[in-house]
Design an enzyme around this catalytic site. Structure first.
Site, PDB file in Angstrom:
ATOM      1  N   GLU A 138       0.692  -1.256  -0.081  1.00 54.91           N
ATOM      2  CA  GLU A 138      -0.102   0.018  -0.025  1.00 54.91           C
ATOM      3  C   GLU A 138       0.897   1.274   0.129  1.00 54.91           C
ATOM      4  OE1 GLU A 138      -2.945  -0.474   3.208  1.00 54.91           O
ATOM      5  OE2 GLU A 138      -4.018  -2.023   2.135  1.00 54.91           O
ATOM      6  N   HIS A 174     -12.114   9.532   5.736  1.00 57.17           N
ATOM      7  CA  HIS A 174     -11.716   8.125   6.138  1.00 57.17           C
ATOM      8  C   HIS A 174     -11.403   8.081   7.386  1.00 57.17           C
ATOM      9  CE1 HIS A 174     -10.537   4.205   4.833  1.00 57.17           C
ATOM     10  NE2 HIS A 174      -9.446   4.301   5.360  1.00 57.17           N
ATOM     11  N   HIS A 230      -9.344   9.218   2.253  1.00 62.27           N
ATOM     12  CA  HIS A 230      -8.743   8.332   1.376  1.00 62.27           C
ATOM     13  C   HIS A 230      -9.250   8.930  -0.147  1.00 62.27           C
ATOM     14  CE1 HIS A 230      -8.280   4.682  -0.394  1.00 62.27           C
ATOM     15  NE2 HIS A 230      -7.937   3.946   0.695  1.00 62.27           N
ATOM     16  N   ARG A 271      -1.183   8.698   1.389  1.00 62.19           N
ATOM     17  CA  ARG A 271      -2.617   9.276   1.096  1.00 62.19           C
ATOM     18  C   ARG A 271      -2.782  10.715   0.905  1.00 62.19           C
ATOM     19  NH1 ARG A 271      -5.847   4.907   4.758  1.00 62.19           N
ATOM     20  NH2 ARG A 271      -5.343   3.306   3.213  1.00 62.19           N
TER      21      ARG A 271
HETATM   22  P1  FAD Z   1     -14.777   0.859  15.448  1.00 63.14           P
HETATM   23  O1  FAD Z   1     -14.366  -0.538  14.469  1.00 63.14           O
HETATM   24  O2  FAD Z   1     -15.303   2.055  14.466  1.00 63.14           O
HETATM   25  O3  FAD Z   1     -15.833   0.232  16.519  1.00 63.14           O
HETATM   26  C1  FAD Z   1     -16.337   1.368  17.186  1.00 63.14           C
HETATM   27  C2  FAD Z   1     -17.366   0.933  17.988  1.00 63.14           C
HETATM   28  O4  FAD Z   1     -17.923   1.786  18.781  1.00 63.14           O
HETATM   29  C3  FAD Z   1     -18.559   0.245  17.302  1.00 63.14           C
HETATM   30  O5  FAD Z   1     -19.029  -0.981  17.678  1.00 63.14           O
HETATM   31  C4  FAD Z   1     -19.490   1.363  17.346  1.00 63.14           C
HETATM   32  O6  FAD Z   1     -20.995   1.121  17.164  1.00 63.14           O
HETATM   33  C5  FAD Z   1     -19.298   1.773  18.765  1.00 63.14           C
HETATM   34  N1  FAD Z   1     -19.890   3.170  19.335  1.00 63.14           N
HETATM   35  C6  FAD Z   1     -19.588   4.366  18.879  1.00 63.14           C
HETATM   36  N2  FAD Z   1     -20.002   5.246  19.659  1.00 63.14           N
HETATM   37  C7  FAD Z   1     -20.771   4.717  20.272  1.00 63.14           C
HETATM   38  C8  FAD Z   1     -21.527   5.106  21.653  1.00 63.14           C
HETATM   39  N3  FAD Z   1     -21.851   6.215  21.801  1.00 63.14           N
HETATM   40  N4  FAD Z   1     -22.181   4.031  22.456  1.00 63.14           N
HETATM   41  C9  FAD Z   1     -22.187   2.889  22.032  1.00 63.14           C
HETATM   42  N5  FAD Z   1     -21.191   2.374  21.404  1.00 63.14           N
HETATM   43  C10 FAD Z   1     -20.798   3.096  20.494  1.00 63.14           C
HETATM   44  N6  FAD Z   1      -7.326   0.316   8.937  1.00 63.14           N
HETATM   45  C11 FAD Z   1      -6.307  -0.596   8.727  1.00 63.14           C
HETATM   46  O7  FAD Z   1      -5.457  -0.551   9.615  1.00 63.14           O
HETATM   47  N7  FAD Z   1      -6.493  -1.369   7.500  1.00 63.14           N
HETATM   48  C12 FAD Z   1      -7.351  -1.194   6.568  1.00 63.14           C
HETATM   49  O8  FAD Z   1      -7.435  -2.020   5.690  1.00 63.14           O
HETATM   50  C13 FAD Z   1      -8.690  -0.230   6.871  1.00 63.14           C
HETATM   51  N8  FAD Z   1      -9.421  -0.379   6.063  1.00 63.14           N
HETATM   52  C14 FAD Z   1     -10.674   0.450   6.144  1.00 63.14           C
HETATM   53  C15 FAD Z   1     -11.638   0.555   5.181  1.00 63.14           C
HETATM   54  C16 FAD Z   1     -12.794   1.339   5.625  1.00 63.14           C
HETATM   55  C17 FAD Z   1     -13.850   1.312   4.475  1.00 63.14           C
HETATM   56  C18 FAD Z   1     -12.848   1.820   6.891  1.00 63.14           C
HETATM   57  C19 FAD Z   1     -14.078   2.738   7.277  1.00 63.14           C
HETATM   58  C20 FAD Z   1     -11.834   2.259   7.640  1.00 63.14           C
HETATM   59  C21 FAD Z   1     -10.451   1.120   7.484  1.00 63.14           C
HETATM   60  N9  FAD Z   1      -9.572   1.234   8.300  1.00 63.14           N
HETATM   61  C22 FAD Z   1      -8.588   0.458   8.025  1.00 63.14           C
HETATM   62  C23 FAD Z   1      -9.325   1.860   9.439  1.00 63.14           C
HETATM   63  C24 FAD Z   1      -9.954   0.952  10.584  1.00 63.14           C
HETATM   64  O9  FAD Z   1     -10.948   0.353  10.137  1.00 63.14           O
HETATM   65  C25 FAD Z   1     -10.434   1.777  11.858  1.00 63.14           C
HETATM   66  O10 FAD Z   1      -9.729   2.735  12.167  1.00 63.14           O
HETATM   67  C26 FAD Z   1     -10.552   0.552  13.037  1.00 63.14           C
HETATM   68  O11 FAD Z   1     -11.485  -0.453  12.538  1.00 63.14           O
HETATM   69  C27 FAD Z   1     -11.236   1.336  14.250  1.00 63.14           C
HETATM   70  O12 FAD Z   1     -11.325   0.304  15.251  1.00 63.14           O
HETATM   71  P2  FAD Z   1     -12.056   0.777  16.425  1.00 63.14           P
HETATM   72  O13 FAD Z   1     -12.309  -0.448  17.350  1.00 63.14           O
HETATM   73  O14 FAD Z   1     -11.353   1.822  17.143  1.00 63.14           O
HETATM   74  O15 FAD Z   1     -13.519   1.454  16.194  1.00 63.14           O
HETATM   75  C1  SIN Z   2      -7.634   0.443   2.193  1.00 64.52           C
HETATM   76  O1  SIN Z   2      -7.707  -0.623   1.989  1.00 64.52           O
HETATM   77  O2  SIN Z   2      -7.252   1.181   1.069  1.00 64.52           O
HETATM   78  C2  SIN Z   2      -7.744   1.062   3.492  1.00 64.52           C
HETATM   79  C3  SIN Z   2      -6.512   0.879   4.405  1.00 64.52           C
HETATM   80  C4  SIN Z   2      -6.503   1.795   5.508  1.00 64.52           C
HETATM   81  O3  SIN Z   2      -7.288   2.901   5.792  1.00 64.52           O
HETATM   82  O4  SIN Z   2      -5.625   1.582   6.385  1.00 64.52           O
END
Ligand code: FAD
Ligand code: SIN
Length: 536
Positions: free
Chosen positions: A115, A355, A243, A294
């Site tokens: 990437e 993103h 993104h 990015r």
């Molecule tokens: P999340 O996975 O967003 O979880 C947050 C949780 O909190 C959810 O369950 C939500 O419902 C809950 N929540 C929020 N507010 C409240 C509230 N007030 N009360 C109760 N529950 C609440 N990162 C990478 O490293 N590699 C990748 O390939 C990648 N691809 C991505 C592709 C996409 C389309 C997206 C959107 C993001 C991507 N990212 C990637 C970024 C990565 O997915 C996120 O940064 C990471 O998953 C965040 O994890 P988290 O557990 O912090 O939050």
């Molecule tokens: C992607 O697959 O392009 C997302 C990867 C990331 O947000 O880290």
């Protein structure tokens, strides 16, 4: 509207990778509640495509991953934190596999993708649906653990601190503690008190404050807003990552349809960016071309769109064999086909979309926030890793490393922090059922458009000031509404989105330079003296 009182050793808000990985590591030491605002799998994690960056190949090195992260971070990544994540990350990926996560292999070995910003292929992935696989494996493990209870459709409204005990709480007071959270149970329409010895914020990011985003609608920045109200330290909110390649969806896009991501791994696999005249433009902007970090690629696309007056650019991988494309990118290919686009034969129309939130609640090397008993990991936290621009696929890795670290200190904290029984029930005296729901949807829409139009990829002092004034009006209107209205998650989300928008705008106004993801035409050059985190 008053609900029940629950007591737990560990309260976790959020069921993405950060919350679930932490839960699995504390669950042998006490009772755990995970509250999550929708179904348990609904999270940014579930949609992650590209994968998890980790040094697992013999030709790779920690030094190289550290350097790539620091270069992308544009001078603001914390070198010590970067080293922690890079060196501890590979063991977390292996632990995830031991738990049951299955990643793509070729000839018996893990297949490592490439990437932008990475010097070598180092992205562990499950085809193009890595997050789905990670979330699946974690939820399966959570279900097997009898000490963990998941509460779906439970929305965290506010963190409980001394403020709720009738005391004055300010940012300067060093002894604020967190005793749990008020949680709105959407199905029962009541507010419960969840008391806990240790509370973990794992609420993810805030990109849904923008009109066009790759994030699901849950990403409303609730955690940052709650922590800000509780007087925790917040940092680096101006660094919103756009993104470069979300699928352009024509009229639906203009109406605010959720963006579908075309993974950076597609560019890592050789896809080229073309303008609508069919010209490849990235080499003119950066020698790394499509694989530049990015911020550079998103700005280059923005520049092409503005110069040419186009609505989208094209991402072309049609020179690769169809079987290869369908083998590596089955989810993306199918989603495109469902929209009438065949990525194996035609270039895809793409645009940048909001993103990732690089800033957030400030945490130390063990995920502790500035509030006692309150930890934060995942996208909600600002550990110092991402600096001014996150390196691709570093966020799942960061969440894994810091959630395990958090679990270690949580177990110690739990032993030292009793449940605070003096916390009062939720008080909604003087409020009434909402009569003007249209205000919520209208104001949400207006906020998202203001953020997209004035606080986007290229900023200016004029646009930021305008956004600030508009957001202040929305704030006043919604606060007044909130004070007299019975709670609902839509209202709470809107209130939080406005708070997050304010934090992004204020941080952007304070940074008088361009650095990483923050680019302003009024201060286009990075300034040595400004190279420090911003705090609000
Ligand atoms: P999340 O996975 O967003 O979880 C947050 C949780 O909190 C959810 O369950 C939500 O419902 C809950 N929540 C929020 N507010 C409240 C509230 N007030 N009360 C109760 N529950 C609440 N990162 C990478 O490293 N590699 C990748 O390939 C990648 N691809 C991505 C592709 C996409 C389309 C997206 C959107 C993001 C991507 N990212 C990637 C970024 C990565 O997915 C996120 O940064 C990471 O998953 C965040 O994890 P988290 O557990 O912090 O939050
Ligand atoms: C992607 O697959 O392009 C997302 C990867 C990331 O947000 O880290």
């Amino acid at each position: 509207m008053m609900g029940d009182r629950f007591k737990y050793d560990f309260l976790i808000i959020g069921s993405g990778v950060a919350g679930l990985w932490y839960a699995l590591h504390v669950a042998d030491h006490g009772r755990v509640a995970i509250v999550t605002k929708k179904e348990q799998a609904e999270s940014n994690t579930n949609y992650a495509q590209g994968g998890i960056a980790a040094v697992l190949a013999s030709e790779d090195s920690y030094e190289s991953h550290v350097q790539d992260t620091l270069v992308a971070g544009a001078g603001l990544s914390d070198p010590a934190v970067t080293r922690i994540v890079v060196t501890e990350g590979p063991a977390e990926v292996k632990a995830l596999m031991a738990l049951g996560a299955s990643f793509t292999r070729e000839a018996g070995a893990l297949h490592l993708g490439r990437e932008g910003g990475h010097s070598v292929p180092r992205i562990v992935h499950a085809r193009d649906a890595t997050g789905y696989e990670v979330e699946r494996a974690l939820l399966a493990a959570i279900q097997r653990h009898s000490a963990i209870t998941v509460f779906e459709y439970h929305y965290a409204v506010d963190l409980i601190t001394e403020h709720h005990l009738g005391q004055m709480v300010t940012k300067l007071r060093p002894d604020i503690g967190c005793y749990g959270a008020y949680i709105y149970d959407e199905r029962a329409d009541v507010v419960h008190v969840f008391l806990a010895k240790v509370t973990m914020l794992a609420t993810g990011g805030s990109s849904a404050v923008y009109l066009h985003t790759t994030n699901p609608p849950i990403a409303t920045g609730d955690g940052v807003a709650m922590a800000y109200r509780a007087k925790a330290r917040i940092s680096n909110m101006e660094f919103v990552q756009f993104h470069p390649t979300a699928l352009y969806q024509g009229e639906d896009q203009r109406a605010g349809a959720r963006g579908f991501l075309i993974s950076e791994a597609v560019r890592g696999h050789g896809a080229r960016l073309l303008n609508q005249a069919g010209e490849r433009f990235m080499p003119a902007y950066d020698q790394r071309a499509e694989l530049a970090p990015r911020d550079i690629v998103a700005r280059a696309i923005d520049d092409q769109l503005k110069q040419r007056g186009d609505d989208y650019v094209l991402l072309d991988i049609s020179h690769k064999p169809r079987q290869e494309i369908e083998a590596y990118f089955p989810t993306i290919a199918a989603a495109c086909l469902a929209r009438g686009l065949d990525m194996a034969s035609d270039p895809l129309p793409v645009v940048p979309s909001a993103h990732y939130q690089c800033g957030g609640v400030v945490t130390d090397h063990h995920a502790r926030t500035s509030i006692g008993g309150l930890l934060a990991t995942g996208e909600v936290a600002c550990t110092g890793l991402h600096g001014a621009n996150r390196l691709a696929s570093n966020s799942l890795l960061e969440a894994l490393v810091f959630s395990r670290r958090a679990a270690k200190v949580a177990v110690q904290l739990m032993a030292a922090r009793p449940i605070n029984k003096a916390v009062p029930d939720w008080d909604d005296t003087g409020t009434e059922r909402p009569q003007e729901r249209i205000l919520l949807s209208h104001n949400r829409d207006e906020l998202q458009r203001v953020m997209w139009d004035y606080v986007g990829i290229v900023r200016s002092t004029f646009r930021l000031d305008r956004a600030f004034r508009r957001t202040r009006l929305l704030y006043e209107e919604v606060e007044e509404f909130y004070q007299r209205t019975r709670l609902g998650s839509g209202l709470c989300e809107l209130r939080n989105m406005i708070a997050v928008a304010y934090l992004i705008i204020r941080s952007a106004q304070m940074r008088r330079e361009s650095r990483g993801l923050h680019y302003t035409v009024d201060y286009p050059i990075p300034v040595d003296g400004e190279c420090r985190p911003s705090f609000v």
